[in-house]
Design an enzyme around this catalytic site. Structure first.
Site, PDB file in Angstrom:
ATOM      1  N   GLU A 161       0.831  -1.212   0.000  1.00  0.00           N
ATOM      2  CA  GLU A 161       0.000   0.000   0.000  1.00  0.00           C
ATOM      3  C   GLU A 161       0.862   1.257   0.000  1.00  0.00           C
ATOM      4  O   GLU A 161       1.330   1.703   1.065  1.00  0.00           O
ATOM      5  CB  GLU A 161      -0.913   0.037   1.244  1.00  0.00           C
ATOM      6  CG  GLU A 161      -2.041  -0.976   1.223  1.00  0.00           C
ATOM      7  CD  GLU A 161      -2.923  -0.922   2.466  1.00  0.00           C
ATOM      8  OE1 GLU A 161      -2.538  -0.278   3.465  1.00  0.00           O
ATOM      9  OE2 GLU A 161      -4.006  -1.541   2.440  1.00  0.00           O
ATOM     10  N   GLU A 249      -6.638  -7.227  -0.899  1.00  0.00           N
ATOM     11  CA  GLU A 249      -6.928  -7.110   0.537  1.00  0.00           C
ATOM     12  C   GLU A 249      -8.241  -6.368   0.745  1.00  0.00           C
ATOM     13  O   GLU A 249      -8.465  -5.320   0.139  1.00  0.00           O
ATOM     14  CB  GLU A 249      -5.783  -6.359   1.231  1.00  0.00           C
ATOM     15  CG  GLU A 249      -5.911  -6.315   2.746  1.00  0.00           C
ATOM     16  CD  GLU A 249      -4.818  -5.462   3.403  1.00  0.00           C
ATOM     17  OE1 GLU A 249      -3.619  -5.674   3.137  1.00  0.00           O
ATOM     18  OE2 GLU A 249      -5.192  -4.567   4.180  1.00  0.00           O
TER      19      GLU A 249
END
Ligand code: NAG
Length: 323
Positions: A161, A249
């Site tokens: 991320e 995710e």
């Protein structure tokens, strides 16, 4: 035809109908779908047919090492009804940067268990500052692609991320360097790519996508308490404009991992993902006392996702993987 023979035919017929119409991810495994690729925006199997991966992410390797075991991976397939597991290998926090051999061994254990259990596996560089660790990431993906790039099971995720940094000047050049390292060893397994603001700023990617590569997809992460219809609208738009998206995710709660579980909004996300035949991986195989954990405290690794150990989130996620 005698009646015993008819009965056998009927049983075989009904079993095969049930099998072919099942979307239980535990039945949609590597031996059935083989090598994956990306056709337009769709992930497809070895026959060019759309395929959907549904499964579980392991928790940060440094904080839940007890679930980075072959017993857990077998249970992720059998009990969590998954055809994919994500190895979220910590980079910082005493992860790969300081203990590369230990972390590499943990990832290899998970990859080899995924191969043994006939499921896909994501080698995830679980980092928030990938651009600060380019050389280490290159070393990691060089080794992984060399050793396992020949297996259809393997999927790469180069950067978990990115935070609020520029796609075009920071994140994109990072990915391009890592893709080059992977492709030197593995010409075609799928590579997943993160984007700014926790894999949600896909508009920046749409304005300046990576060129000249095949079998790449961009990751979307969502947590339904924080991210609702506005994010689905944004992603629908980038897909309509040709970006392939993979949810590496998601949780059923907020991005903090704790607090309220929003079952209704999670259901809206699943409905949209299924309509679009998108793949999704739940955070996380963990027994930590927080909402995102799929299990309750003290769950033994081999009991992962068994009914008596499922958390509130796990009781939503496992039936969804089976649908
Ligand atoms: C998550 O929230 C619960 C309920 O408020 C609390 O008991 C628990 O300690 C929290 N977990 C973490 C890891 O902070």
């Amino acid at each position: 035809m005698n009646s015993a023979f008819s009965l056998i035919c009927l049983v075989i017929l009904s079993v095969s109908i049930q099998y072919s119409s099942s979307k239980d991810a535990a039945q949609e495994t590597v031996s059935k779908h083989g090598k994956l690729s990306v056709n337009g925006i769709q992930l497809v199997n070895q026959n060019g047919e759309a395929v959907q991966l549904k499964g579980m992410s392991l928790f940060w390797s440094v904080w839940m090492p007890q679930y980075w075991t072959p017993a857990t991976i077998a249970a992720v397939h059998d009990n969590c009804h998954s055809n994919i597991v994500r190895a979220a290998m910590a980079v910082e926090y005493d992860g790969y940067l300081t203990n590369p051999a230990t972390q590499m061994q943990m990832v290899e254990t998970v990859i080899e268990a995924a191969i043994a259990n006939d499921i896909y596996v994501i080698a995830d560089w679980h980092d928030w500052h990938g651009e600060d660790h380019v050389e280490q990431a290159k070393g990691f993906f060089e080794q992984i692609s060399k050793k396992y790039g020949g297996y259809p099971n393997l999927i790469y995720e180069t950067y978990n991320e990115p935070l609020d940094i520029s796609w075009s000047s920071v994140v994109k050049p990072y990915h391009e360097q890592i893709i080059q390292v992977i492709r030197a060893n593995d010409p075609d397994n799928v590579i997943l790519l993160g984007s700014p603001h926790y894999d949600q700023e896909l508009d920046q990617v749409l304005a300046d996508p990576i060129q000249g590569q095949t079998n790449i997809m961009y990751t979307l992460h969502f947590y339904p308490v924080d991210t609702k219809q506005w994010l689905r609208d944004r992603i629908q738009n980038v897909m309509n404009n040709g970006l392939p998206i993979f949810v590496s995710e998601y949780g059923t709660c907020a991005g903090t991992g704790n607090g309220t579980i929003d079952a209704a909004e999670t259901a809206l996300w699943w409905q949209w993902l299924d309509q679009n035949q998108m793949s999704y991986v739940n955070w996380a195989v963990s027994d930590k006392d927080e909402s995102a954990s799929v299990m309750i405290a003290g769950t033994p690794d081999y009991m992962t996702c068994t009914d008596e150990y499922l958390s509130e989130s796990g009781k939503l996620v496992v039936p969804q993987n089976k649908k």
